[in-house]
Design an enzyme around this catalytic site. Structure first.
Site, PDB file in Angstrom:
ATOM      1  N   GLY A  47       0.833  -1.191   0.000  1.00 17.62           N
ATOM      2  CA  GLY A  47       0.000   0.000   0.000  1.00 17.62           C
ATOM      3  C   GLY A  47       0.866   1.238   0.000  1.00 17.62           C
ATOM      4  CD  GLN A  52       3.392   5.434   2.930  1.00 18.22           C
ATOM      5  OE1 GLN A  52       2.397   4.968   2.409  1.00 18.22           O
ATOM      6  NE2 GLN A  52       4.389   4.686   3.392  1.00 18.22           N
ATOM      7  CB  CYS A  95       5.549   1.530   7.403  1.00 18.26           C
ATOM      8  SG  CYS A  95       4.931   3.045   6.646  1.00 18.26           S
ATOM      9  CG  LEU A  96       6.736   1.123   1.261  1.00 19.55           C
ATOM     10  CD1 LEU A  96       5.977   1.613   0.024  1.00 19.55           C
ATOM     11  CD2 LEU A  96       7.888   0.221   0.861  1.00 19.55           C
ATOM     12  CG  HIS A 137      -0.310   0.600   7.184  1.00 20.96           C
ATOM     13  ND1 HIS A 137       0.597   0.088   8.088  1.00 20.96           N
ATOM     14  CD2 HIS A 137       0.394   1.466   6.403  1.00 20.96           C
ATOM     15  CE1 HIS A 137       1.792   0.627   7.862  1.00 20.96           C
ATOM     16  NE2 HIS A 137       1.686   1.468   6.844  1.00 20.96           N
ATOM     17  CD  GLU A 138      -0.849   2.411   2.862  1.00 16.28           C
ATOM     18  OE1 GLU A 138      -0.443   3.592   2.865  1.00 16.28           O
ATOM     19  OE2 GLU A 138      -0.086   1.438   3.001  1.00 16.28           O
ATOM     20  CG  HIS A 141       0.565   6.375   6.015  1.00 13.84           C
ATOM     21  ND1 HIS A 141       1.689   6.832   6.657  1.00 13.84           N
ATOM     22  CD2 HIS A 141       0.825   5.081   5.680  1.00 13.84           C
ATOM     23  CE1 HIS A 141       2.594   5.866   6.715  1.00 13.84           C
ATOM     24  NE2 HIS A 141       2.087   4.791   6.137  1.00 13.84           N
TER      25      HIS A 141
END
Length: 167
Positions: A47, A52, A95-96, A137-138, A141
């Site tokens: 995702g 991000q 997470c990225l 999760h997204e 963000h």
């Protein structure tokens, strides 16, 4: 399409700000989504949220049905979780934006999410398990929340395996 740089760090102001709703879905928004898709594929993530890549707008991508013949990358504009299950599940997340950080996080097993597509149409999806986890999760963000903020006990850290996808 262009691969974009990933914003990193627990104190990054872009990652900690609440994102603005998308008004008009125009050429600029569609180009941003195309670049986000390119970035998600290049980073091998599950995702990606617009913050991000440095944009505080309410757009996320989710790689749904991961590792199945039905796998797809789904853009969700202005996503809003409108229903959650009572049942929750703990699972490891990465997470990225927080490279090499893996923690156990509790999430709802099932969610219902309302969102707009790139043509402006409104949709509702009901998702379970990993697909539901990715969306939660997204969406976090978009609200300036990182997965580490949801860790109850900070006692589980493992080194990621080469093949572990990150959300």
């Amino acid at each position: 399409m262009t691969k974009l740089s990933i914003q990193t760090g627990t104190d990054n102001k872009i990652l900690r700000n609440k994102s603005e709703r998308v008004g008009k879905i125009d050429k600029k928004i569609r180009k941003l989504i195309d670049n986000m898709v390119e970035t998600l594929i290049a980073e091998q993530g599950l995702g990606l949220a617009a913050p991000q890549i440095g944009e505080n707008v309410r757009i996320i991508l989710a790689r749904l049905n991961f590792d199945s013949p039905e796998e797809m990358i789904k853009p969700l504009i202005n996503p809003e979780i409108i229903l959650t299950s009572k049942e929750t599940v703990f699972a490891e997340e990465g997470c990225l934006s927080l490279p090499n950080c893996w923690k156990q996080v509790e999430r709802f097993r099932m969610i219902r999410v309302r969102f707009d597509d790139i043509k402006g149409g409104s949709h509702i999806l009901e998702l379970e398990n990993l697909d539901a986890r990715i969306i939660q999760h997204e969406v976090d963000h978009l609200n300036g929340v990182l997965f580490i903020d949801r860790v109850v006990e900070d006692n589980v850290t493992v080194e990621p395996k080469k093949h572990d996808p990150v959300i």
